[in-house]
Design an enzyme around this catalytic site. Sequence first.
Site, PDB file in Angstrom:
ATOM      1  N   LYS A  65       1.636   2.721 -14.805  1.00 14.49           N
ATOM      2  CA  LYS A  65       0.914   1.967 -13.926  1.00 14.49           C
ATOM      3  C   LYS A  65       1.817   0.657 -13.878  1.00 14.49           C
ATOM      4  CE  LYS A  65      -2.474   1.141 -17.152  1.00 14.49           C
ATOM      5  NZ  LYS A  65      -1.844   1.807 -18.292  1.00 14.49           N
ATOM      6  N   ARG A  70     -10.232  -3.590 -18.244  1.00 15.76           N
ATOM      7  CA  ARG A  70     -10.060  -2.536 -19.245  1.00 15.76           C
ATOM      8  C   ARG A  70     -11.256  -2.127 -20.007  1.00 15.76           C
ATOM      9  NH1 ARG A  70      -4.520  -2.720 -20.484  1.00 15.76           N
ATOM     10  NH2 ARG A  70      -3.826  -1.199 -21.891  1.00 15.76           N
ATOM     11  N   ARG A 125      10.114   4.861 -23.594  1.00 13.98           N
ATOM     12  CA  ARG A 125      10.456   3.747 -22.649  1.00 13.98           C
ATOM     13  C   ARG A 125      11.047   2.654 -23.580  1.00 13.98           C
ATOM     14  NH1 ARG A 125       4.854   0.809 -20.909  1.00 13.98           N
ATOM     15  NH2 ARG A 125       4.308   1.033 -23.217  1.00 13.98           N
ATOM     16  N   ARG A 181       9.180  -1.135 -27.338  1.00 12.51           N
ATOM     17  CA  ARG A 181       7.831  -2.077 -27.666  1.00 12.51           C
ATOM     18  C   ARG A 181       7.279  -1.779 -28.978  1.00 12.51           C
ATOM     19  NH1 ARG A 181       4.099  -1.986 -22.141  1.00 12.51           N
ATOM     20  NH2 ARG A 181       2.413  -1.676 -23.510  1.00 12.51           N
ATOM     21  N   ARG A 199      -3.976   3.694 -29.115  1.00 11.87           N
ATOM     22  CA  ARG A 199      -4.189   3.126 -27.847  1.00 11.87           C
ATOM     23  C   ARG A 199      -4.730   4.314 -26.913  1.00 11.87           C
ATOM     24  NH1 ARG A 199       1.765   1.912 -26.464  1.00 11.87           N
ATOM     25  NH2 ARG A 199       0.985   1.302 -24.300  1.00 11.87           N
TER      26      ARG A 199
HETATM   27  P1  AP5 Z   1       5.152   2.185 -17.650  1.00 10.03           P
HETATM   28  O1  AP5 Z   1       4.924   1.891 -16.175  1.00 10.03           O
HETATM   29  O2  AP5 Z   1       5.496   1.356 -18.658  1.00 10.03           O
HETATM   30  O3  AP5 Z   1       3.569   2.582 -17.959  1.00 10.03           O
HETATM   31  P2  AP5 Z   1       2.132   1.754 -18.118  1.00 10.03           P
HETATM   32  O4  AP5 Z   1       0.969   2.770 -17.640  1.00 10.03           O
HETATM   33  O5  AP5 Z   1       2.212   0.543 -17.452  1.00 10.03           O
HETATM   34  O6  AP5 Z   1       2.011   1.652 -19.806  1.00 10.03           O
HETATM   35  P3  AP5 Z   1       1.790   0.490 -20.710  1.00 10.03           P
HETATM   36  O7  AP5 Z   1       2.062   1.303 -21.967  1.00 10.03           O
HETATM   37  O8  AP5 Z   1       2.336  -0.728 -20.218  1.00 10.03           O
HETATM   38  O9  AP5 Z   1       0.073   0.403 -20.346  1.00 10.03           O
HETATM   39  P4  AP5 Z   1      -0.745  -0.220 -21.233  1.00 10.03           P
HETATM   40  O10 AP5 Z   1      -2.076   0.004 -20.433  1.00 10.03           O
HETATM   41  O11 AP5 Z   1      -1.100   0.439 -22.544  1.00 10.03           O
HETATM   42  O12 AP5 Z   1      -0.181  -1.436 -21.743  1.00 10.03           O
HETATM   43  P5  AP5 Z   1      -0.511  -3.032 -21.320  1.00 10.03           P
HETATM   44  O13 AP5 Z   1       0.919  -3.670 -21.398  1.00 10.03           O
HETATM   45  O14 AP5 Z   1      -1.389  -3.046 -20.259  1.00 10.03           O
HETATM   46  O15 AP5 Z   1       5.549   3.679 -18.066  1.00 10.03           O
HETATM   47  C1  AP5 Z   1       6.047   4.247 -19.217  1.00 10.03           C
HETATM   48  C2  AP5 Z   1       7.340   4.626 -19.276  1.00 10.03           C
HETATM   49  O16 AP5 Z   1       7.444   5.741 -18.489  1.00 10.03           O
HETATM   50  C3  AP5 Z   1       8.384   3.974 -18.910  1.00 10.03           C
HETATM   51  O17 AP5 Z   1       9.502   3.936 -19.603  1.00 10.03           O
HETATM   52  C4  AP5 Z   1       8.723   3.952 -17.566  1.00 10.03           C
HETATM   53  O18 AP5 Z   1      10.131   4.066 -17.010  1.00 10.03           O
HETATM   54  C5  AP5 Z   1       8.315   5.388 -17.519  1.00 10.03           C
HETATM   55  N1  AP5 Z   1       7.940   6.223 -16.411  1.00 10.03           N
HETATM   56  C6  AP5 Z   1       7.064   5.491 -15.307  1.00 10.03           C
HETATM   57  N2  AP5 Z   1       6.918   6.161 -14.481  1.00 10.03           N
HETATM   58  C7  AP5 Z   1       7.376   7.534 -14.647  1.00 10.03           C
HETATM   59  C8  AP5 Z   1       7.727   8.702 -13.873  1.00 10.03           C
HETATM   60  N3  AP5 Z   1       7.023   8.743 -12.880  1.00 10.03           N
HETATM   61  N4  AP5 Z   1       8.254   9.647 -14.439  1.00 10.03           N
HETATM   62  C9  AP5 Z   1       8.950   9.593 -15.518  1.00 10.03           C
HETATM   63  N5  AP5 Z   1       8.982   8.242 -16.284  1.00 10.03           N
HETATM   64  C10 AP5 Z   1       8.178   7.350 -15.818  1.00 10.03           C
HETATM   65  O19 AP5 Z   1      -1.457  -3.453 -22.613  1.00 10.03           O
HETATM   66  C11 AP5 Z   1      -0.798  -3.713 -23.811  1.00 10.03           C
HETATM   67  C12 AP5 Z   1      -1.757  -4.029 -24.957  1.00 10.03           C
HETATM   68  O20 AP5 Z   1      -2.303  -5.081 -24.740  1.00 10.03           O
HETATM   69  C13 AP5 Z   1      -3.192  -3.158 -25.087  1.00 10.03           C
HETATM   70  O21 AP5 Z   1      -2.801  -2.024 -25.869  1.00 10.03           O
HETATM   71  C14 AP5 Z   1      -3.961  -4.099 -25.615  1.00 10.03           C
HETATM   72  O22 AP5 Z   1      -3.859  -4.264 -26.916  1.00 10.03           O
HETATM   73  C15 AP5 Z   1      -3.751  -5.523 -24.872  1.00 10.03           C
HETATM   74  N6  AP5 Z   1      -4.226  -5.809 -23.601  1.00 10.03           N
HETATM   75  C16 AP5 Z   1      -3.706  -5.614 -22.288  1.00 10.03           C
HETATM   76  N7  AP5 Z   1      -4.758  -5.940 -21.364  1.00 10.03           N
HETATM   77  C17 AP5 Z   1      -5.753  -5.870 -22.061  1.00 10.03           C
HETATM   78  C18 AP5 Z   1      -7.392  -6.093 -21.686  1.00 10.03           C
HETATM   79  N8  AP5 Z   1      -7.432  -6.039 -20.248  1.00 10.03           N
HETATM   80  N9  AP5 Z   1      -8.296  -5.916 -22.477  1.00 10.03           N
HETATM   81  C19 AP5 Z   1      -7.987  -5.851 -23.711  1.00 10.03           C
HETATM   82  N10 AP5 Z   1      -6.713  -5.741 -24.084  1.00 10.03           N
HETATM   83  C20 AP5 Z   1      -5.492  -5.778 -23.411  1.00 10.03           C
END
Ligand code: AP5
Length: 281
Positions: A43, A122, A161, A194, A205
Amino acid sequence: MNAPVKNDRAAWLCGPSAKCSLLPKEPNRAWRLVLLGAPGVGKGTQAELLGERLGVCHLSTGDIFREAASPCNRAGTPAMTEALRYMRDGRLVPDSIVWEIVRERAGCIRCRGGFVLDGFPRTLMQARALQQLMNDEGLCIDGVLNYVLPVTEIVLRLSGRRVCEKCKAVFHVTQRAPRVPDVCDQCGGHLIQREDDRPESVKVRLQTYERATAPLIEFYRGLGKLVQISAAGSAEEVFARSLTALEAAITDGLLRSRNPREAIIGLGEDGHSPPRHIEPL
Ligand code: AP5
């Protein structure tokens, strides 16, 4: 072609007292998109690409929490300190804290430049609160892109990542490898893993996603906003697929009515339609 100028998202990352250095260029019709999908599906990577192409801000709630945890920003509020504890374990931050933080930044949601929301909403409570905020402001979410990928692939993406300590650019050790191992291509900063990408946090997660976030797929399908996209393949392929799927959904009248021609011209920086790589899920 010049590199796109990135919005610094200062107000989003640091709160409303911070001022963004780059203001929206007043596009004719700002895009307001939500990205859904399991952790690690890509994402954030797509939000960056879509943000650059559509000229909108990439708004990630995860980025707000990571910014608050950065060494130069240790003076967090008690609510933020509690949020970081949940995040490290891979659990969701409680709705009340998340909503307080997002409401504080409602100016970014209202911004006339539009947005790509990543990681928010979320939970159903968050989705309903966002819907209410949008209604109150007379705004509308144009589409919700739901990225789908098998769990085995997701785990590979998360375990590989690496993130720049300084500028937060995202890499992958094999799929999107930096030119020099452990060094950021963009700023020369050091690449780190991370904290919540440790295997024990990843497991929590993924379970949390199934329980709390997957129900949003039906919520947005019910609102007629859902666009399903396979996240398989390279980031560039997924990006091309996203643009094509958005364009197709608009043309088919699935999303808020827009002039499809305008959408195509608006999408292509060089005036051409994006390449077509659409594949069935
Ligand atoms: P990446 O693009 O980083 O993936 P992502 O879907 O953004 O993954 P995240 O882990 O950031 O999502 P998340 O929803 O768990 O984390 P968030 O920061 O929102 O890609 C992943 C890897 O794959 C990278 O290395 C990239 O280079 C590679 N890649 C990407 N596309 C590719 C492709 N097509 N082919 C090959 N490789 C590829 O949240 C973190 C934490 O914050 C949560 O767990 C929670 O504790 C808290 N939080 C955040 N928002 C909320 C909310 N709204 N409510 C409650 N808690 C929240």
